[in-house]
Design a protein around this motif. Structure first.
Motif, PDB file in Angstrom:
ATOM      1  N   SER A  86     -59.861  43.665 -36.998  1.00  0.00           N
ATOM      2  CA  SER A  86     -58.830  44.630 -36.599  1.00  0.00           C
ATOM      3  C   SER A  86     -59.062  46.016 -37.172  1.00  0.00           C
ATOM      4  O   SER A  86     -58.799  47.023 -36.520  1.00  0.00           O
ATOM      5  CB  SER A  86     -57.447  44.144 -37.026  1.00  0.00           C
ATOM      6  N   SER A  87     -59.534  46.082 -38.383  1.00  0.00           N
ATOM      7  CA  SER A  87     -59.805  47.358 -39.040  1.00  0.00           C
ATOM      8  C   SER A  87     -61.173  47.867 -38.589  1.00  0.00           C
ATOM      9  O   SER A  87     -62.165  47.151 -38.679  1.00  0.00           O
ATOM     10  CB  SER A  87     -59.798  47.160 -40.558  1.00  0.00           C
ATOM     11  N   ASP A  88     -61.206  49.123 -38.125  1.00  0.00           N
ATOM     12  CA  ASP A  88     -62.485  49.701 -37.699  1.00  0.00           C
ATOM     13  C   ASP A  88     -63.497  49.722 -38.846  1.00  0.00           C
ATOM     14  O   ASP A  88     -64.680  49.465 -38.643  1.00  0.00           O
ATOM     15  CB  ASP A  88     -62.286  51.114 -37.152  1.00  0.00           C
ATOM     16  N   GLU A  89     -63.018  50.017 -40.050  1.00  0.00           N
ATOM     17  CA  GLU A  89     -63.909  50.083 -41.214  1.00  0.00           C
ATOM     18  C   GLU A  89     -64.557  48.718 -41.478  1.00  0.00           C
ATOM     19  O   GLU A  89     -65.763  48.627 -41.682  1.00  0.00           O
ATOM     20  CB  GLU A  89     -63.114  50.549 -42.442  1.00  0.00           C
ATOM     21  N   THR A  90     -63.764  47.666 -41.450  1.00  0.00           N
ATOM     22  CA  THR A  90     -64.293  46.324 -41.693  1.00  0.00           C
ATOM     23  C   THR A  90     -65.170  45.876 -40.533  1.00  0.00           C
ATOM     24  O   THR A  90     -66.218  45.254 -40.737  1.00  0.00           O
ATOM     25  CB  THR A  90     -63.146  45.327 -41.930  1.00  0.00           C
ATOM     26  N   PHE A  91     -64.769  46.199 -39.328  1.00  0.00           N
ATOM     27  CA  PHE A  91     -65.569  45.861 -38.146  1.00  0.00           C
ATOM     28  C   PHE A  91     -66.958  46.500 -38.244  1.00  0.00           C
ATOM     29  O   PHE A  91     -67.977  45.831 -38.021  1.00  0.00           O
ATOM     30  CB  PHE A  91     -64.841  46.306 -36.879  1.00  0.00           C
ATOM     31  N   GLN A  92     -67.017  47.765 -38.603  1.00  0.00           N
ATOM     32  CA  GLN A  92     -68.311  48.446 -38.743  1.00  0.00           C
ATOM     33  C   GLN A  92     -69.134  47.828 -39.875  1.00  0.00           C
ATOM     34  O   GLN A  92     -70.350  47.679 -39.755  1.00  0.00           O
ATOM     35  CB  GLN A  92     -68.112  49.954 -38.970  1.00  0.00           C
ATOM     36  N   PHE A  93     -68.479  47.470 -40.960  1.00  0.00           N
ATOM     37  CA  PHE A  93     -69.161  46.803 -42.071  1.00  0.00           C
ATOM     38  C   PHE A  93     -69.786  45.489 -41.592  1.00  0.00           C
ATOM     39  O   PHE A  93     -70.950  45.200 -41.879  1.00  0.00           O
ATOM     40  CB  PHE A  93     -68.174  46.551 -43.225  1.00  0.00           C
ATOM     41  N   LEU A  94     -69.024  44.705 -40.842  1.00  0.00           N
ATOM     42  CA  LEU A  94     -69.530  43.426 -40.342  1.00  0.00           C
ATOM     43  C   LEU A  94     -70.697  43.605 -39.372  1.00  0.00           C
ATOM     44  O   LEU A  94     -71.604  42.768 -39.320  1.00  0.00           O
ATOM     45  CB  LEU A  94     -68.402  42.629 -39.681  1.00  0.00           C
ATOM     46  N   LYS A  95     -70.693  44.683 -38.618  1.00  0.00           N
ATOM     47  CA  LYS A  95     -71.798  44.949 -37.691  1.00  0.00           C
ATOM     48  C   LYS A  95     -73.103  45.221 -38.437  1.00  0.00           C
ATOM     49  O   LYS A  95     -74.182  44.959 -37.916  1.00  0.00           O
ATOM     50  CB  LYS A  95     -71.464  46.143 -36.790  1.00  0.00           C
ATOM     51  N   MET A  96     -73.001  45.733 -39.653  1.00  0.00           N
ATOM     52  CA  MET A  96     -74.188  46.151 -40.405  1.00  0.00           C
ATOM     53  C   MET A  96     -74.640  45.141 -41.471  1.00  0.00           C
ATOM     54  O   MET A  96     -75.750  45.232 -41.961  1.00  0.00           O
ATOM     55  CB  MET A  96     -73.911  47.493 -41.103  1.00  0.00           C
ATOM     56  N   VAL A  97     -73.790  44.201 -41.807  1.00  0.00           N
ATOM     57  CA  VAL A  97     -74.068  43.308 -42.935  1.00  0.00           C
ATOM     58  C   VAL A  97     -75.202  42.328 -42.605  1.00  0.00           C
ATOM     59  O   VAL A  97     -75.369  41.913 -41.457  1.00  0.00           O
ATOM     60  CB  VAL A  97     -72.773  42.565 -43.348  1.00  0.00           C
ATOM     61  N   ASN A  98     -75.974  41.979 -43.624  1.00  0.00           N
ATOM     62  CA  ASN A  98     -77.064  41.016 -43.460  1.00  0.00           C
ATOM     63  C   ASN A  98     -76.516  39.609 -43.685  1.00  0.00           C
ATOM     64  O   ASN A  98     -76.560  39.078 -44.791  1.00  0.00           O
ATOM     65  CB  ASN A  98     -78.199  41.323 -44.448  1.00  0.00           C
ATOM     66  N   ALA A  99     -75.970  39.045 -42.621  1.00  0.00           N
ATOM     67  CA  ALA A  99     -75.357  37.712 -42.700  1.00  0.00           C
ATOM     68  C   ALA A  99     -75.379  37.093 -41.314  1.00  0.00           C
ATOM     69  O   ALA A  99     -75.526  37.796 -40.309  1.00  0.00           O
ATOM     70  CB  ALA A  99     -73.919  37.821 -43.200  1.00  0.00           C
ATOM     71  N   ASP A 100     -75.251  35.784 -41.276  1.00  0.00           N
ATOM     72  CA  ASP A 100     -75.072  35.081 -40.006  1.00  0.00           C
ATOM     73  C   ASP A 100     -73.576  34.999 -39.754  1.00  0.00           C
ATOM     74  O   ASP A 100     -72.852  34.291 -40.462  1.00  0.00           O
ATOM     75  CB  ASP A 100     -75.677  33.678 -40.058  1.00  0.00           C
ATOM     76  N   ILE A 101     -73.111  35.735 -38.759  1.00  0.00           N
ATOM     77  CA  ILE A 101     -71.689  35.746 -38.427  1.00  0.00           C
ATOM     78  C   ILE A 101     -71.465  34.755 -37.300  1.00  0.00           C
ATOM     79  O   ILE A 101     -72.059  34.878 -36.224  1.00  0.00           O
ATOM     80  CB  ILE A 101     -71.215  37.158 -38.036  1.00  0.00           C
ATOM     81  N   ILE A 102     -70.652  33.756 -37.580  1.00  0.00           N
ATOM     82  CA  ILE A 102     -70.407  32.678 -36.632  1.00  0.00           C
ATOM     83  C   ILE A 102     -68.967  32.763 -36.150  1.00  0.00           C
ATOM     84  O   ILE A 102     -68.026  32.724 -36.950  1.00  0.00           O
ATOM     85  CB  ILE A 102     -70.694  31.310 -37.276  1.00  0.00           C
ATOM     86  N   TRP A 103     -68.832  32.869 -34.842  1.00  0.00           N
ATOM     87  CA  TRP A 103     -67.517  32.938 -34.203  1.00  0.00           C
ATOM     88  C   TRP A 103     -67.100  31.531 -33.818  1.00  0.00           C
ATOM     89  O   TRP A 103     -67.714  30.903 -32.977  1.00  0.00           O
ATOM     90  CB  TRP A 103     -67.586  33.841 -32.987  1.00  0.00           C
ATOM     91  N   LEU A 104     -66.076  31.038 -34.481  1.00  0.00           N
ATOM     92  CA  LEU A 104     -65.495  29.743 -34.134  1.00  0.00           C
ATOM     93  C   LEU A 104     -64.378  29.989 -33.132  1.00  0.00           C
ATOM     94  O   LEU A 104     -63.525  30.857 -33.342  1.00  0.00           O
ATOM     95  CB  LEU A 104     -64.951  29.040 -35.381  1.00  0.00           C
ATOM     96  N   ASP A 105     -64.382  29.233 -32.059  1.00  0.00           N
ATOM     97  CA  ASP A 105     -63.419  29.454 -30.995  1.00  0.00           C
ATOM     98  C   ASP A 105     -63.024  28.126 -30.367  1.00  0.00           C
ATOM     99  O   ASP A 105     -63.695  27.105 -30.550  1.00  0.00           O
ATOM    100  CB  ASP A 105     -64.029  30.380 -29.931  1.00  0.00           C
ATOM    101  N   ALA A 106     -61.944  28.153 -29.644  1.00  0.00           N
ATOM    102  CA  ALA A 106     -61.445  27.009 -28.869  1.00  0.00           C
ATOM    103  C   ALA A 106     -60.582  27.606 -27.772  1.00  0.00           C
ATOM    104  O   ALA A 106     -60.196  28.778 -27.853  1.00  0.00           O
ATOM    105  CB  ALA A 106     -60.636  26.063 -29.764  1.00  0.00           C
ATOM    106  N   PRO A 107     -60.259  26.825 -26.753  1.00  0.00           N
ATOM    107  CA  PRO A 107     -59.343  27.350 -25.744  1.00  0.00           C
ATOM    108  C   PRO A 107     -58.042  27.804 -26.413  1.00  0.00           C
ATOM    109  O   PRO A 107     -57.580  27.192 -27.383  1.00  0.00           O
ATOM    110  CB  PRO A 107     -59.104  26.149 -24.822  1.00  0.00           C
ATOM    111  N   PHE A 108     -57.451  28.877 -25.877  1.00  0.00           N
ATOM    112  CA  PHE A 108     -56.246  29.411 -26.505  1.00  0.00           C
ATOM    113  C   PHE A 108     -55.165  28.353 -26.662  1.00  0.00           C
ATOM    114  O   PHE A 108     -54.468  28.314 -27.684  1.00  0.00           O
ATOM    115  CB  PHE A 108     -55.687  30.632 -25.749  1.00  0.00           C
ATOM    116  N   SER A 109     -55.007  27.473 -25.687  1.00  0.00           N
ATOM    117  CA  SER A 109     -53.962  26.445 -25.771  1.00  0.00           C
ATOM    118  C   SER A 109     -54.155  25.557 -27.002  1.00  0.00           C
ATOM    119  O   SER A 109     -53.194  25.147 -27.647  1.00  0.00           O
ATOM    120  CB  SER A 109     -53.935  25.599 -24.499  1.00  0.00           C
ATOM    121  N   VAL A 110     -55.400  25.286 -27.346  1.00  0.00           N
ATOM    122  CA  VAL A 110     -55.715  24.477 -28.533  1.00  0.00           C
ATOM    123  C   VAL A 110     -55.384  25.275 -29.800  1.00  0.00           C
ATOM    124  O   VAL A 110     -54.750  24.752 -30.729  1.00  0.00           O
ATOM    125  CB  VAL A 110     -57.192  24.042 -28.525  1.00  0.00           C
ATOM    126  N   LEU A 111     -55.804  26.530 -29.836  1.00  0.00           N
ATOM    127  CA  LEU A 111     -55.509  27.383 -30.995  1.00  0.00           C
ATOM    128  C   LEU A 111     -54.002  27.507 -31.197  1.00  0.00           C
ATOM    129  O   LEU A 111     -53.505  27.386 -32.319  1.00  0.00           O
ATOM    130  CB  LEU A 111     -56.142  28.769 -30.813  1.00  0.00           C
TER     131      LEU A 111
END
Length: 174
Positions: A86-111
């Motif tokens: 949500s924060s632009d500053e944190t979002f930009q940090f995450l775009k540049m960081v040396n890490a494997d970023i894994i998006w965990l997701d499920a159908p919205f109804s499950v969430l």
């Protein structure tokens, strides 16, 4: 000792299973794990809902950024809150960081079924299903933009862990 070449950062909407998956991965890889929301609450001696109600979301997001940067130096696996992007500053940090970023997701109804009655989620508490769905949809493009992989948590827990570990192993070959 950890066998990971890079830290793993778990992102995704509320109820995606980031904390449970993070703990399991930390055990499998024998490395240090932190749930960023728990770390913030402990460090600030306040619950996340109390931080939101007393200081507002912007203050919470600044704490989130600060503690994420610190966690990157101390932990190999980090589960984040659903709004980490949500924060632009944190979002930009995450775009540049040396890490494997894994998006965990499920159908919205499950969430939604997983979070609807959880009093510890300030964004979900007392929110209508449609409001939460709109929040989810507003975050999808940012999750997608920074994720190394997207993994569904709508399968069994063991299948989810196996999928992540297979992808990490394949990525480590390069």
């Amino acid at each position: 000792m950890s066998t990971l070449k890079r830290p793993i950062i778990l992102i995704g909407f509320m109820g995606a299973g980031k904390t449970s998956v993070g703990r399991a991965l930390a055990q499998d890889y024998q490395c240090r794990f932190v749930d960023l929301d728990e770390h913030i609450a402990s460090s600030e001696s306040m619950s996340i809902p109390d931080i939101f109600s007393q200081y507002g979301e912007n203050t919470f997001r600044s704490f989130e950024h600060k503690y994420l940067q610190q966690a990157m130096e101390q932990y190999e696996i980090i589960s984040t809150g659903g709004g980490i992007i949500s924060s632009d500053e944190t979002f930009q940090f995450l775009k540049m960081v040396n890490a494997d970023i894994i998006w965990l997701d499920a159908p919205f109804s499950v969430l939604y079924a997983r979070i609807k009655d959880d009093p510890n989620r300030p964004k979900a508490k007392n929110s209508q299903k449609e409001t939460l769905k709109n929040l989810y949809l507003s975050r999808v493009s940012r999750y997608n933009e920074i994720a190394f992989i997207k993994v569904s948590t709508n399968s069994t827990f063991n299948e989810t862990i196996a999928t992540i570990e297979k992808n990490i192993s394949a990525n480590d070959q390069y």
